[in-house]
Design an enzyme around this catalytic site. Structure first.
Site, PDB file in Angstrom:
ATOM      1  N   SER A  61      -9.831   5.236  -5.506  1.00  0.00           N
ATOM      2  CA  SER A  61     -10.724   6.355  -5.804  1.00  0.00           C
ATOM      3  C   SER A  61     -10.195   7.279  -6.886  1.00  0.00           C
ATOM      4  O   SER A  61     -10.936   7.698  -7.781  1.00  0.00           O
ATOM      5  CB  SER A  61     -10.986   7.152  -4.522  1.00  0.00           C
ATOM      6  OG  SER A  61      -9.776   7.643  -3.964  1.00  0.00           O
ATOM      7  N   LYS A 102       0.860  -1.188   0.000  1.00  0.00           N
ATOM      8  CA  LYS A 102       0.000   0.000   0.000  1.00  0.00           C
ATOM      9  C   LYS A 102       0.893   1.234   0.000  1.00  0.00           C
ATOM     10  O   LYS A 102       1.613   1.498   0.964  1.00  0.00           O
ATOM     11  CB  LYS A 102      -0.921  -0.007   1.213  1.00  0.00           C
ATOM     12  CG  LYS A 102      -1.950   1.136   1.214  1.00  0.00           C
ATOM     13  CD  LYS A 102      -2.880   1.008   2.406  1.00  0.00           C
ATOM     14  CE  LYS A 102      -3.918   2.095   2.424  1.00  0.00           C
ATOM     15  NZ  LYS A 102      -4.799   2.005   3.612  1.00  0.00           N
ATOM     16  N   LYS A 157      -2.160  -1.987  -3.660  1.00  0.00           N
ATOM     17  CA  LYS A 157      -3.009  -0.790  -3.652  1.00  0.00           C
ATOM     18  C   LYS A 157      -2.120   0.452  -3.682  1.00  0.00           C
ATOM     19  O   LYS A 157      -1.239   0.562  -2.824  1.00  0.00           O
ATOM     20  CB  LYS A 157      -3.879  -0.794  -2.394  1.00  0.00           C
ATOM     21  CG  LYS A 157      -4.841   0.378  -2.256  1.00  0.00           C
ATOM     22  CD  LYS A 157      -5.666   0.251  -0.974  1.00  0.00           C
ATOM     23  CE  LYS A 157      -6.656   1.402  -0.855  1.00  0.00           C
ATOM     24  NZ  LYS A 157      -7.463   1.307   0.380  1.00  0.00           N
ATOM     25  N   ARG A 213     -10.633  10.309   0.771  1.00  0.00           N
ATOM     26  CA  ARG A 213     -10.689  11.070   2.031  1.00  0.00           C
ATOM     27  C   ARG A 213     -12.082  11.658   2.243  1.00  0.00           C
ATOM     28  O   ARG A 213     -12.591  11.710   3.352  1.00  0.00           O
ATOM     29  CB  ARG A 213      -9.626  12.173   2.016  1.00  0.00           C
ATOM     30  CG  ARG A 213      -8.198  11.659   1.759  1.00  0.00           C
ATOM     31  CD  ARG A 213      -7.559  11.057   2.991  1.00  0.00           C
ATOM     32  NE  ARG A 213      -6.410  10.237   2.665  1.00  0.00           N
ATOM     33  CZ  ARG A 213      -5.188  10.688   2.377  1.00  0.00           C
ATOM     34  NH1 ARG A 213      -4.960  11.992   2.346  1.00  0.00           N
ATOM     35  NH2 ARG A 213      -4.212   9.857   2.125  1.00  0.00           N
ATOM     36  N   ARG A 271       0.727  10.028   5.462  1.00  0.00           N
ATOM     37  CA  ARG A 271       0.952   8.701   6.045  1.00  0.00           C
ATOM     38  C   ARG A 271       2.260   8.097   5.546  1.00  0.00           C
ATOM     39  O   ARG A 271       2.405   6.881   5.471  1.00  0.00           O
ATOM     40  CB  ARG A 271      -0.234   7.791   5.706  1.00  0.00           C
ATOM     41  CG  ARG A 271      -1.566   8.305   6.253  1.00  0.00           C
ATOM     42  CD  ARG A 271      -2.681   7.301   6.053  1.00  0.00           C
ATOM     43  NE  ARG A 271      -3.889   7.740   6.728  1.00  0.00           N
ATOM     44  CZ  ARG A 271      -5.032   8.048   6.121  1.00  0.00           C
ATOM     45  NH1 ARG A 271      -5.130   7.945   4.811  1.00  0.00           N
ATOM     46  NH2 ARG A 271      -6.083   8.445   6.811  1.00  0.00           N
TER      47      ARG A 271
END
Length: 330
Positions: A281, A203, A255, A213, A224
């Protein structure tokens, strides 16, 4: 005089000559069972709430989520991955709604299992970012940094309440070191050896998460990058894969999908468990936005993107087009 030997001896175009020929020799085929639908359920709303950055995607009510799950069964897809969006006032530093048996995600898991039973794999996002007031995927220490080991304790508890609520599969997505082993132990301790783990093995700290978000009502400030992977790196993905497999992952995932097809191919080549990829997304929103402008053919772009992910090695694809794509394939 014609010199026939000057013409090509090999003509690959012969195998592209018609739709039926191209279909017969296709090396990669999409099937409804390839798809998993990510779905958001929001606490305290009476109508589905459109997500402005993701046209066509909503934050569901409990009732509309049950309808979406039933539609997923009818379309023949394999699973639904649930993300819970609690009321803002319930968020706190520990992400308490994530371990509350009556938290929105646990309630939604029970709702969906009651609606579809075992006809659809009901999956749950196992992470704290939707439920913390700081928006990070873990517990913060006194210096404001994500505390890996304190977070693992929270993940263990989350795994147990999600299993009790009816999850067939849990998806630890926080990228904490050791998370798969801790979650497996936590599930086994309560006799839930039957609950599978879909490890978010790879990820990346991606800019393509932007629309997500909004979808989960994130409270994140900052980034992050200290726990999600650096987009510049590939070798550490293989290290993460080795660790997750050793710790007991039943399935692994990459991902985002589209920007990391090279990583997906590497993982698929060596993994001895099923490999999934999450078309996130931003990947969804770019195609929808370009199609809305009339710049691309929407349907062709969707299926080209999905086929590329499958061709790179994904057995399953998490995509917001799951039901739509499955219906068109059928």
């Amino acid at each position: 005089m014609t010199t026939y030997g000057s013409f090509p001896g090999s003509r690959p175009r012969r195998l592209r000559i018609s739709p039926v020929m191209r279909r017969m020799v296709a090396e990669t085929r999409l099937h409804p069972a390839d798809f998993i639908l990510p779905a958001f359920v929001r606490e305290g709303v009476s109508e589905p709430v459109p997500i402005s950055a993701m046209p066509g995607v909503v934050q569901h009510t409990r009732d509309s989520l049950k309808k979406a799950a039933a539609e997923a069964v009818e379309a023949g897809i394999s699973g639904i991955m649930l993300f819970g969006v609690p009321e803002e006032s319930k968020k706190d530093a520990l992400g308490t709604p994530g371990t509350d048996p009556d938290g929105i995600l646990q309630v939604a898991l029970r709702d969906v299992r009651a609606e579809v039973g075992d006809e659809l794999l009901v999956m749950s996002d196992l992470c704290l970012d939707e439920t913390t007031d700081h928006g990070h995927c873990g517990v913060l220490d006194e210096h404001g940094r994500v505390d890996n080991d304190a977070t693992l304790e929270r993940y263990a508890e989350m795994a147990q309440v999600q299993a009790d609520a009816g999850a067939h599969v849990v998806g630890p997505s926080g990228m904490m070191d050791g998370q798969i082993g801790v979650v497996r132990d936590a599930l086994d301790q309560i006799g839930r050896e039957d609950v599978a783990i879909l490890a978010y093995t790879v990820k990346y700290a991606s800019a393509f998460f932007g629309p997500f978000r909004e979808a989960v009502g994130s409270s994140l400030k900052g980034d992050r990058k200290t726990y999600q992977q650096d987009p510049a790196n590939a070798r550490e993905s293989m290290r993460e894969l080795a660790l997750d497999l050793e710790e007991g992952a039943d399935m692994v995932m990459v991902k985002p999908a589209g920007p990391y097809l090279d990583i997906l191919a590497k993982v698929a080549e060596v993994s001895d468990v099923p490999v999934a990829a999450y078309q996130i997304s931003g990947e969804y929103s770019m195609i929808e936005a370009a199609a809305e402008k009339g710049w691309i053919d929407r349907d062709k772009a969707i299926f080209e993107a999905l086929t590329g992910i499958k061709r790179a090695g994904a057995q399953n694809i998490l995509t917001y087009w799951a039901v739509e794509a499955a219906r068109k394939l059928r």
